[in-house]
Design an enzyme around this catalytic site. Structure first.
Site, PDB file in Angstrom:
ATOM      1  N   GLU A 200       0.805  -1.195   0.006  1.00 60.10           N
ATOM      2  CA  GLU A 200       0.090   0.219  -0.174  1.00 60.10           C
ATOM      3  C   GLU A 200       0.812   1.447  -0.159  1.00 60.10           C
ATOM      4  OE1 GLU A 200      -2.953  -0.297   2.901  1.00 60.10           O
ATOM      5  OE2 GLU A 200      -4.195  -1.508   1.799  1.00 60.10           O
ATOM      6  N   GLU A 390      -5.512  -8.413  -1.125  1.00 63.80           N
ATOM      7  CA  GLU A 390      -6.042  -8.417   0.032  1.00 63.80           C
ATOM      8  C   GLU A 390      -7.720  -8.021  -0.154  1.00 63.80           C
ATOM      9  OE1 GLU A 390      -4.683  -5.345   3.107  1.00 63.80           O
ATOM     10  OE2 GLU A 390      -2.729  -5.963   2.603  1.00 63.80           O
TER      11      GLU A 390
HETATM   12  P1  P53 Z   1      -7.340  -2.857   9.181  1.00 72.80           P
HETATM   13  C1  P53 Z   1      -6.378   1.614   5.330  1.00 72.80           C
HETATM   14  C2  P53 Z   1      -7.315   1.361   4.523  1.00 72.80           C
HETATM   15  C3  P53 Z   1      -7.435   0.420   3.654  1.00 72.80           C
HETATM   16  C4  P53 Z   1      -6.508  -0.695   4.046  1.00 72.80           C
HETATM   17  O1  P53 Z   1      -7.205  -2.945   7.743  1.00 72.80           O
HETATM   18  C5  P53 Z   1      -5.631  -0.477   4.890  1.00 72.80           C
HETATM   19  C6  P53 Z   1      -5.467   0.670   5.660  1.00 72.80           C
HETATM   20  C7  P53 Z   1      -4.628   0.807   7.018  1.00 72.80           C
HETATM   21  O2  P53 Z   1      -5.240   0.104   8.089  1.00 72.80           O
HETATM   22  O3  P53 Z   1      -4.502  -1.350   5.093  1.00 72.80           O
HETATM   23  C8  P53 Z   1      -4.521  -2.607   4.663  1.00 72.80           C
HETATM   24  O4  P53 Z   1      -6.439  -3.920   9.897  1.00 72.80           O
HETATM   25  C9  P53 Z   1      -3.095  -3.341   4.906  1.00 72.80           C
HETATM   26  C10 P53 Z   1      -3.391  -4.232   6.015  1.00 72.80           C
HETATM   27  C11 P53 Z   1      -4.532  -4.004   7.097  1.00 72.80           C
HETATM   28  C12 P53 Z   1      -5.670  -4.202   6.124  1.00 72.80           C
HETATM   29  O5  P53 Z   1      -5.628  -3.289   5.073  1.00 72.80           O
HETATM   30  O6  P53 Z   1      -7.049  -1.532   9.508  1.00 72.80           O
HETATM   31  O7  P53 Z   1      -2.502  -3.688   4.116  1.00 72.80           O
HETATM   32  O8  P53 Z   1      -2.162  -4.439   6.995  1.00 72.80           O
HETATM   33  O9  P53 Z   1      -4.533  -4.972   8.193  1.00 72.80           O
HETATM   34  C13 P53 Z   1      -7.058  -4.096   7.074  1.00 72.80           C
HETATM   35  O10 P53 Z   1      -8.841  -3.147   9.178  1.00 72.80           O
END
Ligand code: P53
Length: 491
Positions: A200, A390
């Site tokens: 990211e 993801e």
């Molecule tokens: P969490 C923000 C917006 C979209 C994805 O996020 C993001 C974030 C930062 O939090 O992060 C990604 O755990 C990231 C992972 C993360 C996952 O999305 O905040 O690559 O490390 O855990 C989900 O719900």
């Protein structure tokens, strides 16, 4: 049938959110080790820490609450740090990978912790215990014919580099990163084929103006310089990787949010296009096309940014384009110039509320069509193989008396998103892999919570770190098993 033969199905996690063992076997500290838990109203995500030990300016999110006052780079005795133990993947990876294999994974995305390999970032020699750990993890994957997909950096720059060099605003980080990448490329050349340079990467500037009002020019200056240095590090790494092993497939990784105009006012249409440029294309264009987009000069000018870019950098960017474009996808956001609209509240979701969508408990829009839109738009722009690395739903789970977890909401989420991917593939998109986020419950990046669960495997642990850490398959585990078995035909 939509999904081609050989389509890679699996899951994804990140070292700092899963491994724990934060001070074991010579590992150095990273930012999450000094960050305590947060919540939906008080997220803790920062992009870097400045040299005074404060959350870096480029985060602009003001979530200073999660780094205890006066802590600087220290771990305080009376604070709880969720990432210290995380879900103890460090000691339980065999059990976990066995469960992933049971689901039928052909790919597992995970990250190497830089601070396990070079604890201070600038060490002369790598830490053997760290190298050994990932060797056994990858061997364990291979045992089950699971292809590791390795993120070289997942939000975890060694803290010593933040402290002693000021982090990624300093060009010296480029060489440290490339040396680290070279070390792991050589070490795992027979075990790993798929690599991602920066997780990211676009977060640093994409979120700048999305939280708590407009960011300052100084914040943009830092943000864009950090990105430039990371672009160069990424491009050098791609070139080096191809030299070390021509079979390596190396990708970028973008936080993929689909942006929509909030209204059909032409001003909104244009604002939305500009959000795609600054938020999404800015990084993808450099990494996939090898040069800054035409709009970049406008963006820098808007914020009075003057970048340190050398001729050699431009050559490196040109020669270091990625083989695949990969991205995370969770939600869409609305962009509008109108101030009379209902706003979304939640962490990392922002802008006007979309009346056609529903929202998760953390305020993230449920929008599978947005995934199809993103896939088609991005494939059209780069014509590179794509991976969704993801995708998932952070939700509260309830454990029944008999220990089962009926997470039909999570199944619905994935079913709809896989179906959207199938439609994109039918529309000509070359999509080669899908790794769901948090194949197992892990610590949230944004809030540090455990109760924001994404896994198909439940982990018995709460926000304070209490629990047996036992693993239990949820209903989604068995559902995904079927999806993989039928290559996406049975949803
Ligand atoms: P969490 C923000 C917006 C979209 C994805 O996020 C993001 C974030 C930062 O939090 O992060 C990604 O755990 C990231 C992972 C993360 C996952 O999305 O905040 O690559 O490390 O855990 C989900 O719900």
């Amino acid at each position: 049938m939509a999904f081609p033969e050989g389509f890679l199905w699996g899951g994804a996690l990140a070292a700092n959110q899963a491994e724990g063992a934060y001070n074991i076997d010579g590992r150095g500290l990273v930012q999450t080790d000094v960050t305590t838990g947060g919540s939906v109203d008080s997220p803790r995500f920062v992009t870097y820490i400045d040299k005074d030990g404060n959350p870096g300016k480029a985060s602009s999110m003001g979530h200073t609450g999660q780094i205890p006052e006066g802590a600087k780079f220290a771990v305080l005795d009376d604070e709880y740090y969720p990432n210290h133990q995380a879900v103890d993947f460090y000691h339980r990876y065999k059990e976990d990978i066995k469960l992933f294999a049971e689901m039928g994974y052909s790919i597992l995305r995970l990250s190497i912790s830089w601070a396990r390999i070079f604890p201070n970032g600038d060490d002369k020699e790598p830490n053997q215990a760290g190298l050994d750990f990932y060797r056994s993890v990858f061997e364990e994957c291979r045992k089950y014919n699971i292809e590791p997909l390795v993120s070289i950096w997942h939000f975890d720059t060694p803290l010593a580099l933040e402290e002693n060099y000021g982090g990624w605003t300093n060009r010296k980080l480029i060489d440290f990163y490339v040396k680290y990448a070279e070390t792991i490329f050589n070490e795992y050349t027979d075990l790993v084929k798929y690599w991602l340079t920066f997780n990211e990467i676009n977060n640093t500037t994409m979120f700048l103006d999305m939280f708590g009002g407009a960011a300052s020019d100084a914040e943009y200056q830092d943000g864009y310089q950090i990105l430039h240095n990371q672009f160069v590090a990424s491009a050098k790494t791609v070139q080096l990787g191809h030299k070390i092993n021509p079979d390596f497939i190396i990708g970028n990784m973008i936080c993929g949010i689909t942006f929509y105009p909030g209204t059909c006012d032409p001003a909104d249409i244009l604002a939305n296009q500009h959000k795609w440029e600054s938020g999404i294309y800015y990084c993808g264009d450099v990494q996939a096309k090898g040069k800054y987009g035409t709009y970049a000069k406008r963006l820098w000018k808007e914020h009075n940014v003057v970048l340190d870019i050398t001729e050699e950098d431009l050559q490196d960017l040109k020669n270091g384009t990625v083989d695949i474009y990969t991205f995370s996808y969770y939600m869409s956001n609305n962009i509008t110039t109108h101030t009379d609209q209902e706003m979304v509240s939640g962490n990392f979701s922002t802008g006007a509320k979309n009346p056609y969508l529903t929202y998760s408990d953390w305020g993230w829009a449920h929008d599978p069509v947005g995934l199809q839109y993103y896939l088609e738009k991005i494939y059209d722009r780069y014509e590179l193989p794509l991976m969704v690395v993801e995708n998932g739903l952070g939700a509260f789970d309830k454990v029944e008396e008999d220990g089962s977890i009926h997470d039909d909401y999570r199944i619905d989420y994935h079913r709809a998103h896989i179906s959207a991917m199938a439609d994109a593939v039918d529309n000509g998109v070359n999509l080669i892999a899908y790794t769901t986020w948090g194949c197992i419950d892990i610590v949230s990046a944004g809030t540090g919570e455990m109760r924001k669960r994404y896994g198909f495997i439940y982990v018995d642990m709460d926000d304070e770190g209490h629990g047996s850490l036992d693993r239990t398959p949820k209903d989604s585990f068995y559902w995904y098993q079927k999806v993989i078995e039928t290559n996406g035909a049975v949803l």
